[in-house]
Design an enzyme around this catalytic site. Structure first.
Site, PDB file in Angstrom:
ATOM      1  N   VAL A 109      29.568  15.472 -45.683  1.00 45.23           N
ATOM      2  CA  VAL A 109      30.627  15.446 -46.691  1.00 45.23           C
ATOM      3  C   VAL A 109      31.180  14.027 -46.760  1.00 45.23           C
ATOM      4  O   VAL A 109      31.497  13.423 -45.728  1.00 45.23           O
ATOM      5  CB  VAL A 109      31.760  16.436 -46.363  1.00 45.23           C
ATOM      6  CG1 VAL A 109      32.841  16.383 -47.442  1.00 45.23           C
ATOM      7  CG2 VAL A 109      31.217  17.856 -46.240  1.00 45.23           C
ATOM      8  N   LEU A 115      33.151  11.834 -44.251  1.00 42.62           N
ATOM      9  CA  LEU A 115      34.259  12.616 -43.704  1.00 42.62           C
ATOM     10  C   LEU A 115      33.813  13.526 -42.575  1.00 42.62           C
ATOM     11  O   LEU A 115      34.613  13.923 -41.733  1.00 42.62           O
ATOM     12  CB  LEU A 115      34.911  13.451 -44.814  1.00 42.62           C
ATOM     13  CG  LEU A 115      35.423  12.669 -46.026  1.00 42.62           C
ATOM     14  CD1 LEU A 115      35.946  13.623 -47.085  1.00 42.62           C
ATOM     15  CD2 LEU A 115      36.507  11.684 -45.612  1.00 42.62           C
ATOM     16  N   ASP A 127      31.535  33.363 -45.772  1.00 37.90           N
ATOM     17  CA  ASP A 127      31.652  32.421 -44.654  1.00 37.90           C
ATOM     18  C   ASP A 127      33.096  31.923 -44.539  1.00 37.90           C
ATOM     19  O   ASP A 127      33.362  30.732 -44.500  1.00 37.90           O
ATOM     20  CB  ASP A 127      30.691  31.244 -44.858  1.00 37.90           C
ATOM     21  CG  ASP A 127      30.474  30.448 -43.576  1.00 37.90           C
ATOM     22  OD1 ASP A 127      30.924  30.903 -42.506  1.00 37.90           O
ATOM     23  OD2 ASP A 127      29.868  29.358 -43.645  1.00 37.90           O
TER      24      ASP A 127
END
EC number: 2.7.10.2
Length: 509
Positions: A259, A251, A364
């Protein structure tokens, strides 16, 4: 009972019929006699007269019976398969997997709790949504698959034992909207929206307003459409062997790994984040992951399992539309209205309010770490991982990977990360949302951003950003962390943004 000019917390947003213009409470009929009338084939009862209840008390033996809302095929040692509509008896109710016995086969095993509903109750009805807030009712009804007249009945948020009807409608000025009606209770157990007509049960109420609008904004067309739920993760599967995962489609690739979309044991669709070797200590990661898996909320990406041997794998729920920063740039993302963009921001604030309540920190927070489902539900990912990264390019403020443009000044200068530095980052995230994924501080390098922040500079209001939203951003960017708002405050403002900032409520009919 009747008009007494006492207000109710939900009355200011509820649609009501035949109400007092001053207090918005149903008008008391002048005649209190127990007259029986028939209208469109339905018995009409006087809402102010007691009637003897006709329903026999439920048998205690029925309390532990459930009915299957969906079929389920067993995929673990010890779980129990069943067909839609099958009745089961619950033997043990613990966690997300309940021990049950099928009344059809007599077999016993564990079943996913979200595939069944209590029998002899409203729960199996496709139009009944238990434990659903007003805002989530609007999100569900405005999601793809629903149309004009789609509806649901939910439990009242403020009044135990009461219900509300939510209906999707079209408004010439506002477009697709959701109208809410309070369903009021009769002393005898019946219900009504308008005192002109009452019903012995909610089934009869739904049947009546499906045939005719009779004062509602529109006739009820069909129950709110929802997807089949994903079965809960099997509780014993936490540290899993790498061989149980099949990586199917890459992905994306980030600074610390890749990922993938994949399958666990060939049957459960998952997202797998593979971390580059050396990016963090496996022992530190496992300790943090054990904390992260305790943080379970509908606005947080669910952490399912881990592979703790390098390369470390993080297995989470799969989100069809990927990261928010990428989705906002797609044709579907570009079409999103300001109302929908603000709703996405409200969902993120809701998730962060949960993290805030649990005394956790994200570290984050940015659109790249927000994931989007196929129904446009937003969930927060990668919470807590940033502090584990052992990469000087990320941990040092001069490093190329350090997310300067999202980071609060005190975190840049002193490494002080708190929930208030997350609030600063949320303000930056709001600019990403309203600009459909534009990089913050356009035209500035990281060193220039640091220098400008030290001089008190703040990003200018983006194009097409409402003034009130920019004001909210500026609150997030207060110099002193303690002066920044809480995420709970941000959630409350964003959930009813135009109402909270302009005082506009749906008019009473």
């Amino acid at each position: 009972m009747g008009c007494g000019c006492s207000s109710h917390p939900e009355d200011d947003w509820m649609e009501n019929i035949d109400v007092c213009e001053n207090c918005h409470y149903p008008i008391v009929p002048l005649d209190g006699k127990a007259t029986l009338l028939f209208r469109n084939g339905s018995e009409v009862r006087d809402p102010l007269v007691r009637y003897e209840g006709s329903n026999p008390p439920a048998s205690p033996l029925q309390d532990n019976l459930v009915i299957a809302l969906h079929s389920y095929k067993p995929s673990h040692d010890g779980d129990l398969g069943f067909e839609k509509g099958e009745q089961l008896r619950i033997l043990e109710q613990n966690g997300e997997w309940w021990k049950a016995q099928s009344l059809t086969t007599g077999q016993e095993g564990f079943i996913p709790f979200n595939f069944v509903a209590k029998a002899n109750s409203l729960e199996p009805e496709p139009w009944f949504f238990k434990n659903l807030s007003r805002k989530d009712a609007e999100r569900q009804l405005l999601a793809p698959g629903n149309t004009h007249g789609s509806f649901l009945i939910r439990e009242s948020e403020s009044t135990a034992g009461s219900f509300s009807l939510s209906v999707r409608d079209f408004d010439q000025n506002q477009g697709e909207v959701v109208k809410h009606y309070k369903i009021r209770n009769l002393d005898n157990g019946g219900f009504y929206i308008s005192p002109r007509i009452t019903f012995p049960g909610l089934h009869e109420l739904v049947r009546h307003y499906t045939n005719a609008s009779d004062g509602l904004c529109t006739r009820l067309s069909r129950p709110c459409q929802t997807q089949k739920p994903q079965k809960p993760w099997w509780e014993d599967e936490w540290e899993v062997p790498r061989e149980t995962l099949k990586l199917v489609e890459r992905l994306g690739a980030g600074q610390f790994g890749e990922v993938w979309m994949g399958y666990y044991n060939d049957h459960t669709k998952v997202a797998v984040k593979s971390l580059k070797q050396g990016s963090m200590s496996p022992d530190a990661f496992l300790a943090e992951a054990n904390l992260m898996k305790q943080l379970q909320h509908q606005r947080l990406v669910r952490l399912y399992a881990v592979v703790t041997q390098e390369p470390i794998y993080i297995i989470t729920e799969y989100m069809e539309n990927g990261s928010l920063v990428d989705f906002l740039k797609t044709p579907s993302g570009i079409k999103l209205t300001i109302n929908k963009l603000l709703d996405m921001a409200a969902q993120i604030a809701e998730g962060m309010a949960f993290i805030e309540e649990r005394n956790y920190i994200h570290r984050d927070l940015r659109a790249a770490n927000i994931l989007v489902s196929d129904t446009l539900s937003c969930k927060i990912a990668d919470f807590g991982l940033a502090r584990l990264i052992e990469d000087n390019e990320y941990t040092a403020r001069e490093g190329a990977k350090f997310p300067i443009k999202w980071t609060a000044p005190e975190a840049i200068n002193y490494g002080t990360f708190t929930i208030k530095s997350d609030v600063w980052s949320f303000g930056i995230l709001l600019t990403e949302i309203v600009t459909h994924g534009r990089i913050p501080y356009p035209g500035m390098t990281n060193p220039e951003v640091i220098q400008n922040l030290e001089r008190g500079y703040r990003m200018v209001r983006p194009d097409n950003c409402p003034e009130e939203l920019y004001h909210l951003m500026m609150l997030c960017w207060k110099e002193r962390p303690e002066d920044r708002p809480t995420f709970d405050y941000l959630r409350s403002v964003l959930e009813d943004f135009f109402t909270a900032t302009e005082g506009q409520y749906q008019p009473q009919p």
